[in-house]
Design an enzyme around this catalytic site. Structure first.
Site, PDB file in Angstrom:
ATOM      1  N   HIS A  13     -11.977   6.872   9.454  1.00 42.40           N
ATOM      2  CA  HIS A  13     -10.864   6.302  10.224  1.00 42.40           C
ATOM      3  C   HIS A  13      -9.597   7.134  10.009  1.00 42.40           C
ATOM      4  O   HIS A  13      -8.794   6.866   9.129  1.00 42.40           O
ATOM      5  CB  HIS A  13     -10.623   4.853   9.790  1.00 42.40           C
ATOM      6  CG  HIS A  13      -9.639   4.099  10.641  1.00 42.40           C
ATOM      7  ND1 HIS A  13      -9.434   2.742  10.485  1.00 42.40           N
ATOM      8  CD2 HIS A  13      -8.799   4.488  11.629  1.00 42.40           C
ATOM      9  CE1 HIS A  13      -8.514   2.338  11.351  1.00 42.40           C
ATOM     10  NE2 HIS A  13      -8.111   3.384  12.044  1.00 42.40           N
ATOM     11  N   ALA A  79      -3.614   5.583  17.388  1.00 44.96           N
ATOM     12  CA  ALA A  79      -3.982   4.315  18.020  1.00 44.96           C
ATOM     13  C   ALA A  79      -2.809   3.663  18.732  1.00 44.96           C
ATOM     14  O   ALA A  79      -2.945   3.159  19.854  1.00 44.96           O
ATOM     15  CB  ALA A  79      -4.551   3.363  16.976  1.00 44.96           C
ATOM     16  N   GLU A 291      -7.267   5.708   6.889  1.00 52.03           N
ATOM     17  CA  GLU A 291      -6.237   5.715   7.937  1.00 52.03           C
ATOM     18  C   GLU A 291      -4.930   6.304   7.385  1.00 52.03           C
ATOM     19  O   GLU A 291      -3.838   5.794   7.631  1.00 52.03           O
ATOM     20  CB  GLU A 291      -6.014   4.321   8.516  1.00 52.03           C
ATOM     21  CG  GLU A 291      -5.369   4.333   9.890  1.00 52.03           C
ATOM     22  CD  GLU A 291      -5.210   2.948  10.497  1.00 52.03           C
ATOM     23  OE1 GLU A 291      -4.869   2.887  11.687  1.00 52.03           O
ATOM     24  OE2 GLU A 291      -5.448   1.945   9.799  1.00 52.03           O
TER      25      GLU A 291
END
Length: 348
Positions: A13, A79, A291
């Protein structure tokens, strides 16, 4: 079980949150010209050199990967920048193509450290079939190993059908055909009730799981794979609630009903959270992720370490060596078969 070697540390991620400023400038111009599209920026107006890409990665993600000891990141567009609620399908299609190409270029400049995952050109009220050309281009031409699927293209208003609805089946059919998973990941919230990263993301993780629980989606797609990020939102913490609800709905045990198809990452930014995740959720369903340079970038004053240095939490958790091997490497290779094939070609 004895593991034959140290695991590759695969971060499943990662987002390109550090893209050169020119990308954001171009996007602002695109959004500003939605009502005067002929006066808007052309794709050819965006100029980002390989040197600029290298600098943006080497001083940020790659530097931290080396410092923290991770090897490979599955890398997708930022994102919160997906913003599918802005404009129409043409807006999203152009924007997705630009962002995906940049991630592809990063994967070509740093092939040992990054592999791409695609953003889809979703748009509220638009048939998901329109996303298929970009999905196929990213898989077939760019060698990307997964996609990000936004269950709420409206940006916090939730007016799309649930993930179990046939509305989404064209995407699922292509996922199964190409043997790729989807990370279920929303984008920016334009609803003031829901803070983007503190509420909307975690709400979406929980909501996606519940939509699958209440359905029989995986009877139609037995090999479909969803990766629910951010540790699964509220799911591990309320595992008893979900088990109980499934029981009341006369669903099979969650281990049979969902856990052959749904996986969780380790973007949980404190040790007790990781300890809970790895205790409640079977090891085979947990994939390492950080992330990094994402929603939580600071240093935890209680530990003196970055919140998003999640490798430390896995190393400190009460896990066997084999469990760590599966979380760091084995599960990612199983959930992302195209990644596994690429690694085997490199001798891993």
């Amino acid at each position: 079980m004895n593991t034959p070697r140290k695991p590759l540390i695969i971060d499943c991620h990662g987002h390109y949150t550090t893209a050169p400023k020119a990308l954001e400038t171009w996007r602002h111009a695109q959004v500003a010209s939605l009502n005067t599209r002929l006066q808007g920026p052309r794709v050819s107006d965006l100029k980002i050199s390989d040197d600029e890409l290298r600098e943006s990665i080497e001083t940020n993600q790659l530097r931290l990967m080396k410092e923290r000891g991770s090897d490979l990141t599955i890398f997708s567009p930022r994102a919160s920048f997906m913003a599918h609620h802005i404009g129409d399908f043409e807006t999203s299609a152009t924007w997705a193509a630009i962002c995906n190409e940049l991630c592809y270029r990063v994967s070509q400049l740093f092939p040992d450290h990054f592999v791409g995952a695609a953003m889809l050109p979703q748009s509220p009220g638009v048939d998901p079939k329109t996303c298929i050309p970009e999905l196929e281009r990213c898989v077939e031409e760019y060698g990307m190993v997964g996609i990000n699927l936004n269950p709420d293209p409206s940006g916090g208003h939730w007016n799309a059908p649930p993930l179990s609805d046939r509305h989404w089946y064209p995407i699922y059919e292509k996922m199964v055909e190409h043997d790729i998973p989807a990370m279920i990941h929303v984008s920016t919230s334009c609803n003031p009730c829901f803070h983007t990263t503190g509420a909307h993301y975690l709400n979406a993780d929980t909501t996606a799981f519940m939509q699958c629980l209440t359905s029989d989606l995986f009877n139609d797609f037995p090999t479909l794979k969803f990766l629910i990020p951010h540790g699964g939102g509220a799911v591990p913490y309320h595992w008893g609630r979900f088990r109980g609800l499934a029981q009341e709905m006369k669903k099979p045990l969650l281990t049979e009903h969902l856990l052959n198809n749904i996986f969780f990452d380790t973007c949980v930014y404190h040790q007790p959270g990781i300890d809970l995740l790895t205790k409640v959720i079977p090891t085979k369903n947990v994939l390492f992720a950080s992330e990094m340079i994402g929603a939580v970038r600071g240093i935890d004053p209680e530990t003196g370490h970055y919140y998003d240095d999640t490798k430390r939490y896995i190393e400190a958790a009460a896990l066997s060596d084999d469990d760590r091997f599966q979380i760091f490497e084995g599960n990612a290779r199983r959930v992302f078969p195209r990644l596994d094939a690429a690694l085997k070609q490199k001798g891993f």
